[in-house]
Motif scaffolding. Sequence first.
Motif, PDB file in Angstrom:
ATOM      1  N   LYS A  15       0.672  -1.280  -0.031  1.00 37.95           N
ATOM      2  CA  LYS A  15       0.069   0.119   0.009  1.00 37.95           C
ATOM      3  C   LYS A  15       0.924   1.384  -0.133  1.00 37.95           C
ATOM      4  CE  LYS A  15      -3.840  -2.097   2.265  1.00 37.95           C
ATOM      5  NZ  LYS A  15      -4.799  -2.207   3.458  1.00 37.95           N
ATOM      6  N   ASP A  19       0.530   4.016  -2.528  1.00 36.65           N
ATOM      7  CA  ASP A  19      -0.349   5.321  -2.278  1.00 36.65           C
ATOM      8  C   ASP A  19       0.733   6.421  -1.804  1.00 36.65           C
ATOM      9  OD1 ASP A  19      -2.674   4.015  -2.755  1.00 36.65           O
ATOM     10  OD2 ASP A  19      -2.939   3.490  -0.640  1.00 36.65           O
ATOM     11  N   ALA A  23       0.357   9.276   2.296  1.00 35.34           N
ATOM     12  CA  ALA A  23      -0.740   8.983   2.468  1.00 35.34           C
ATOM     13  C   ALA A  23      -1.189   7.875   3.311  1.00 35.34           C
ATOM     14  CB  ALA A  23      -1.433   8.510   0.853  1.00 35.34           C
ATOM     15  N   ARG A  24      -0.183   6.909   3.634  1.00 41.51           N
ATOM     16  CA  ARG A  24      -0.459   5.742   4.616  1.00 41.51           C
ATOM     17  C   ARG A  24      -0.455   6.322   6.027  1.00 41.51           C
ATOM     18  NH1 ARG A  24      -3.704   2.660   3.441  1.00 41.51           N
ATOM     19  NH2 ARG A  24      -2.994   1.539   4.892  1.00 41.51           N
TER      20      ARG A  24
END
Length: 255
Positions: A15, A19, A23-24
């Motif tokens: 992820k 992303d 963002a994470r």
Amino acid sequence: MTNPITKLFTREADKIKRDGLAARMRRWFKEISRPFSIALAIPPVLIMRVMRPWKLIRFCAFYTPAIGHFAANTELYLCERDAGINLPGKPHRDIFYLRAGKTPCNWQLLTMWKRVLRVWPTWIADPMVRVNRLIPGGEIHQVPVEPWISISPANTQFDSDVHNLLDRFAPHLGFTEEEEARGKAGLRAMGIPEGAAFICMIVRDGAYWSKLNAIASHRDSNIQDYVLAAEELANRGYYLTFRSFREAVSQFYIG
């Protein structure tokens, strides 16, 4: 068998690649802070319930995925409010907010709605709405939505002006002097003289809301089909600007 912790780290690593780390991290912060925000929302919701006999507080989420609904639904809510339609019949205050995780389709429109509506930050309103839904009897604190489709705010017929209110009331939105100046500067940059008549032509095609195109493709068009109309308008002295979701403006051919 794969270790669950290894699976967790592998999934998060994927992820992050998709992303980005920033963002994470924002997502992690939201997940960690959510229980605290829910807990902090309990006291104001209880106060809101106690106040209800004297002042009804209602929440309404903007419907932001499509600019047509974001504009028309909200404008008709205001028109019906001014006309005394669909009001609760007691002193009340409506609070608007963006649903958590939702990005408005048009930031300028949101900026303008904030001038005429009471809009609370999502991090305050969303937890209060969640807590209110958990406590029985909270429906009265929501601007009612039509039972078969959750579009807010709820009007008599969504974005259809069945009471002809748009003819009776002045528009609730307006540009500031600074926005007017920016718009005029943009027109000059496109070669349109100040005061000249111009038309904005927007043609929907398959690139608009592509996820739903399978059920809405009958509403698509081809910008090339408007050549004759554009030529006639140009001959009558109008300037035209074009917007097609799939085709660039430079592909629009006249002559």
